[in-house]
Design a protein around this motif. Sequence first.
Motif, PDB file in Angstrom:
ATOM      1  N   VAL A   1      11.318  -7.399  -0.052  1.00  0.00           N
ATOM      2  CA  VAL A   1      10.042  -6.991   0.518  1.00  0.00           C
ATOM      3  C   VAL A   1      10.305  -5.891   1.539  1.00  0.00           C
ATOM      4  O   VAL A   1      11.203  -6.006   2.375  1.00  0.00           O
TER       5      VAL A   1
ATOM      6  N   VAL B   1       8.568  -3.825   4.572  1.00  0.00           N
ATOM      7  CA  VAL B   1       7.444  -3.869   5.504  1.00  0.00           C
ATOM      8  C   VAL B   1       7.316  -2.509   6.178  1.00  0.00           C
ATOM      9  O   VAL B   1       8.302  -1.956   6.679  1.00  0.00           O
TER      10      VAL B   1
ATOM     11  N   GLU C   1      -0.873   0.599   5.603  1.00  0.00           N
ATOM     12  CA  GLU C   1      -1.033   0.532   4.146  1.00  0.00           C
ATOM     13  C   GLU C   1      -0.607   1.823   3.452  1.00  0.00           C
ATOM     14  O   GLU C   1      -0.027   1.794   2.368  1.00  0.00           O
TER      15      GLU C   1
ATOM     16  N   ALA D   1       3.100   1.905   3.347  1.00  0.00           N
ATOM     17  CA  ALA D   1       3.573   0.884   2.411  1.00  0.00           C
ATOM     18  C   ALA D   1       3.432   1.359   0.968  1.00  0.00           C
ATOM     19  O   ALA D   1       4.321   1.133   0.135  1.00  0.00           O
TER      20      ALA D   1
ATOM     21  N   ALA E   1       8.085  -6.265  -3.428  1.00  0.00           N
ATOM     22  CA  ALA E   1       6.773  -6.273  -2.788  1.00  0.00           C
ATOM     23  C   ALA E   1       6.811  -5.400  -1.540  1.00  0.00           C
ATOM     24  O   ALA E   1       7.879  -5.170  -0.950  1.00  0.00           O
ATOM     25  N   THR E   2       5.653  -4.910  -1.142  1.00  0.00           N
ATOM     26  CA  THR E   2       5.524  -4.201   0.128  1.00  0.00           C
ATOM     27  C   THR E   2       4.485  -4.925   0.975  1.00  0.00           C
ATOM     28  O   THR E   2       3.651  -5.670   0.458  1.00  0.00           O
ATOM     29  N   SER E   3       4.553  -4.705   2.282  1.00  0.00           N
ATOM     30  CA  SER E   3       3.675  -5.414   3.198  1.00  0.00           C
ATOM     31  C   SER E   3       3.533  -4.621   4.494  1.00  0.00           C
ATOM     32  O   SER E   3       4.311  -3.694   4.757  1.00  0.00           O
TER      33      SER E   3
ATOM     34  N   ASP F   1       2.972  -6.729   7.235  1.00  0.00           N
ATOM     35  CA  ASP F   1       3.006  -7.917   8.092  1.00  0.00           C
ATOM     36  C   ASP F   1       4.441  -8.431   8.239  1.00  0.00           C
ATOM     37  O   ASP F   1       5.070  -8.819   7.260  1.00  0.00           O
TER      38      ASP F   1
ATOM     39  N   ASP G   1       5.929 -11.624   6.587  1.00  0.00           N
ATOM     40  CA  ASP G   1       6.427 -11.680   5.219  1.00  0.00           C
ATOM     41  C   ASP G   1       7.949 -11.640   5.148  1.00  0.00           C
ATOM     42  O   ASP G   1       8.525 -11.712   4.057  1.00  0.00           O
TER      43      ASP G   1
END
Length: 293
Positions: free
Chosen positions: A38, A40, A44, A47, A83-85, A87, A90
Amino acid sequence: MGTINLAEGLPAHVGVLGGGRMGAGIAHAFLMKGAKVVVVERDEQAAEAARERVEASVAKSIERGALEGEPSETKAAVLESFATSVDYADFALCDLVVEAVPEDPTLKATALAAVEREISPHAYLATNTSSLSVSELAASLKRPGQFLGLHFFNPVPASTLIEVVIAEQTSQETQAAARGWVEALGKTAVVVKDAPGFASSRLGVAIALEAMRMVEEGVATPEDIDNAMVLGYKHPTGPLKTTDIVGLDVRLGIAEYLHKTLGERFAPPQILRDKVANGELGRKTGKGFYDWD
């Protein structure tokens, strides 16, 4: 759909803080060896940019035959673990988080403390700094024994080197784990104690700064200086082209830090300061010591 087996010794869940060129490369390296990753980012938009970088990089490697299997299925299998985030929470399931934010000591210390609050007490934390004191960064953490430097080299997917930087506080267990991660990534570890510029940046910047002074003094063109090192000393890329690839602003920041900590021999040449002030940062802006357009 195919599956990508986790390489022996690799953390199953890896987090990367910062999805720029370097952070995306680090994510790519772990993904291709079967880890869940992930990234972070601060917002957005950043990301999404990080996602595009990683997906494009993974696709290129698979097209070149880096993994066995039908390309579209293999790509889907790798990216299923990505995945990207925006937060930090995560990072909670990660076994290792690598910080890859810009080379600013305050920014890094703040970011590392924020990550540490979210990760498991058993998780490891690393900084990708190329020159800042890892021991000083460790001093602000609650679990400094589980922290060290992992200095990846650009471009990460192609580079075979990771500089493992041992802070004063780094435990033996963390050191051993880091060697295992590097081996699992198919790269070679160079282990150094925490010192200004470590080994790679200190030597690389010293050569680059002298090359800049030679351009400044009219000794030779950037092309001829670089060719001297490539053809005469078998460097894969000359010091000035490497500076363009790394970023003149990045090199200036490292030189200023080394100047402050190690003395006048690392004083940044005026040509470097002028180019950075003019926005000539190298490949990323289209112009540095070379014209990239």
